[in-house]
Write an enzyme that holds these catalytic residues in place. Structure first.
Site, PDB file in Angstrom:
ATOM      1  N   ALA A 124       0.828  -1.203   0.000  1.00  0.00           N
ATOM      2  CA  ALA A 124       0.000   0.000   0.000  1.00  0.00           C
ATOM      3  C   ALA A 124       0.862   1.252   0.000  1.00  0.00           C
ATOM      4  O   ALA A 124       1.993   1.244   0.480  1.00  0.00           O
ATOM      5  CB  ALA A 124      -0.923   0.004   1.221  1.00  0.00           C
ATOM      6  N   SER A 125       0.308   2.322  -0.538  1.00  0.00           N
ATOM      7  CA  SER A 125       0.960   3.622  -0.596  1.00  0.00           C
ATOM      8  C   SER A 125       2.344   3.479  -1.228  1.00  0.00           C
ATOM      9  O   SER A 125       2.455   3.159  -2.403  1.00  0.00           O
ATOM     10  CB  SER A 125       1.022   4.249   0.800  1.00  0.00           C
ATOM     11  OG  SER A 125       1.111   5.656   0.699  1.00  0.00           O
ATOM     12  N   GLY A 126       3.428   3.692  -0.469  1.00  0.00           N
ATOM     13  CA  GLY A 126       4.755   3.544  -1.049  1.00  0.00           C
ATOM     14  C   GLY A 126       5.006   2.146  -1.581  1.00  0.00           C
ATOM     15  O   GLY A 126       5.758   1.960  -2.538  1.00  0.00           O
ATOM     16  N   TYR A 129       3.460   2.213  -4.834  1.00  0.00           N
ATOM     17  CA  TYR A 129       4.312   3.082  -5.663  1.00  0.00           C
ATOM     18  C   TYR A 129       5.383   2.237  -6.358  1.00  0.00           C
ATOM     19  O   TYR A 129       5.652   2.389  -7.555  1.00  0.00           O
ATOM     20  CB  TYR A 129       4.974   4.127  -4.765  1.00  0.00           C
ATOM     21  CG  TYR A 129       5.286   5.461  -5.405  1.00  0.00           C
ATOM     22  CD1 TYR A 129       5.908   5.552  -6.646  1.00  0.00           C
ATOM     23  CD2 TYR A 129       4.989   6.649  -4.741  1.00  0.00           C
ATOM     24  CE1 TYR A 129       6.208   6.784  -7.211  1.00  0.00           C
ATOM     25  CE2 TYR A 129       5.277   7.887  -5.302  1.00  0.00           C
ATOM     26  CZ  TYR A 129       5.887   7.951  -6.529  1.00  0.00           C
ATOM     27  OH  TYR A 129       6.178   9.169  -7.085  1.00  0.00           O
ATOM     28  N   GLY A 146      -3.268  -0.288  -2.851  1.00  0.00           N
ATOM     29  CA  GLY A 146      -3.802   1.040  -3.152  1.00  0.00           C
ATOM     30  C   GLY A 146      -3.209   2.066  -2.209  1.00  0.00           C
ATOM     31  O   GLY A 146      -1.991   2.184  -2.092  1.00  0.00           O
TER      32      GLY A 146
END
Length: 342
Positions: A124-126, A129, A146
């Site tokens: 998630a997030s990073g 990414y 996500g």
């Protein structure tokens, strides 16, 4: 156990057949069709919170240190012996700049050979990414992913300094020179506005790169971004993930993209050291006090790395402090200090 039964499709069973670690550890890769063979597939594991560099409080084998992982990615990119790469991710995110730097390196890696991102429990997030830099993303149905968003902030230690009778004075030149250094006072309105603009710019960059990586328009990506967390299944239905499955599914896709027959054996090469196994963790703890100190040290590492904008799934940072023995003095100190941050 209920979730595990659901995950393996055995809801109607009263109990599950379990395999103890001693037997599991003796299973040969060759019996799974992934041992031996002439073709090499690199496996890069990225597990834990994301930081740019190793700090003085870093625990061995803990977290994703961008500068180290980037070196490993470049090593694989520059080598001709690897036919494909599987990027195995288990991370709630962390430093936004570090995530962006790794995103760039993974994109460059994908230009030289097939890359498949395989999500574990959390990406998630990073963590997302990193994954979105790969042309193909594979997730489990229950993977948490996500969280395309960023957070930023600043510790205000005024009350703590007053309590310990500590005085801090800063000599500076320039209106915003004290923006990060002055932790003994709250932000001025203009400083808070600058902080907010910084976060908005970082979010826009993250969202736009996610849209480009997933071949979506910015408006389409905005509907699934905004920091929302999705299960792997929901992410797949919204275009954030390409395929559902585990590591074996990622391996099959890597073989396909590298034009390796599915029935041909390959050799998996671990580029980055995997997270410690359960026996290693238990043998390293030695006692409850040392175990608590290890956990607290890991949390301190995360606290000290919260500089600048973070691409981190909210609420993940201090969960390791829950249900820990309260009599440990180091734990009590950290718990008391973190109350000032809340």
């Amino acid at each position: 156990m209920t979730m595990l039964k659901e995950r393996v499709g055995q809801n109607d069973k009263k109990s599950l057949r379990m395999v103890d670690y001693s037997k599991y550890s003796r299973v040969r890769k060759s019996t799974l069709g992934i041992g031996g063979g002439g073709d090499l597939i690199a496996v890069i594991r990225a597990s834990g919170s994301i930081t740019r560099t190793r700090s003085g409080l870093s625990v061995s084998s803990s977290g994703i240190i961008a500068e180290q992982l980037i070196k490993k990615i470049r090593t694989v990119r520059e080598s001709e012996k690897y036919k494909a790469v599987i990027l195995r991710i288990d991370s709630p995110g962390g430093d936004a700049l570090a995530s962006d730097l790794m995103w760039r390196e993974i994109r460059l890696l994908a230009e030289s050979k097939p890359v498949v991102a395989s999500m574990s429990d959390v990406a998630a997030s990073g963590g997302y990414y990193m994954a979105m830099a790969a042309p193909v993303i594979v997730a489990e149905k229950l993977t948490l992913t996500g969280s395309i968003g960023v957070i930023t902030g600043k510790f205000i230690l005024q009350k703590l300094y007053e309590r310990i009778d500590f005085n801090k004075e800063i000599l500076s030149r320039g209106r915003y020179a004290e923006l990060n250094a002055a932790d003994q006072r709250p932000l001025r309105p203009d400083e808070a506005e600058l902080f907010e603009k910084s976060a908005q710019n970082a979010y826009a960059s993250f969202r736009d790169k996610a849209a480009m990586s997933r071949s979506m328009s910015i408006d389409q990506m905005e509907t699934v971004a905004q920091g929302r967390v999705w299960s792997g299944q929901d992410a797949a239905s919204r275009g954030l993930v390409d395929s559902l499955g585990g590591f074996s599914q990622a391996l099959a896709i890597a073989k396909q993209r590298a034009k390796i027959p599915q029935d041909k054996k390959v050799r998996l090469v671990e580029i980055s050291k995997a997270s410690p196994t359960l026996p290693e963790i238990l043998s390293g703890i030695g006692g409850s006090v040392l175990g608590v100190d290890r956990v607290v040290k890991g949390v301190l590492q995360d606290v000290t790395s919260l500089n600048g904008v973070q691409a981190r799934m909210d609420g993940i940072l201090f969960e390791r402090l829950e249900n820990m023995p309260g009599e440990n003095q180091l734990f009590l100190l950290v718990k008391e200090i973190t109350n000032y941050f809340g």
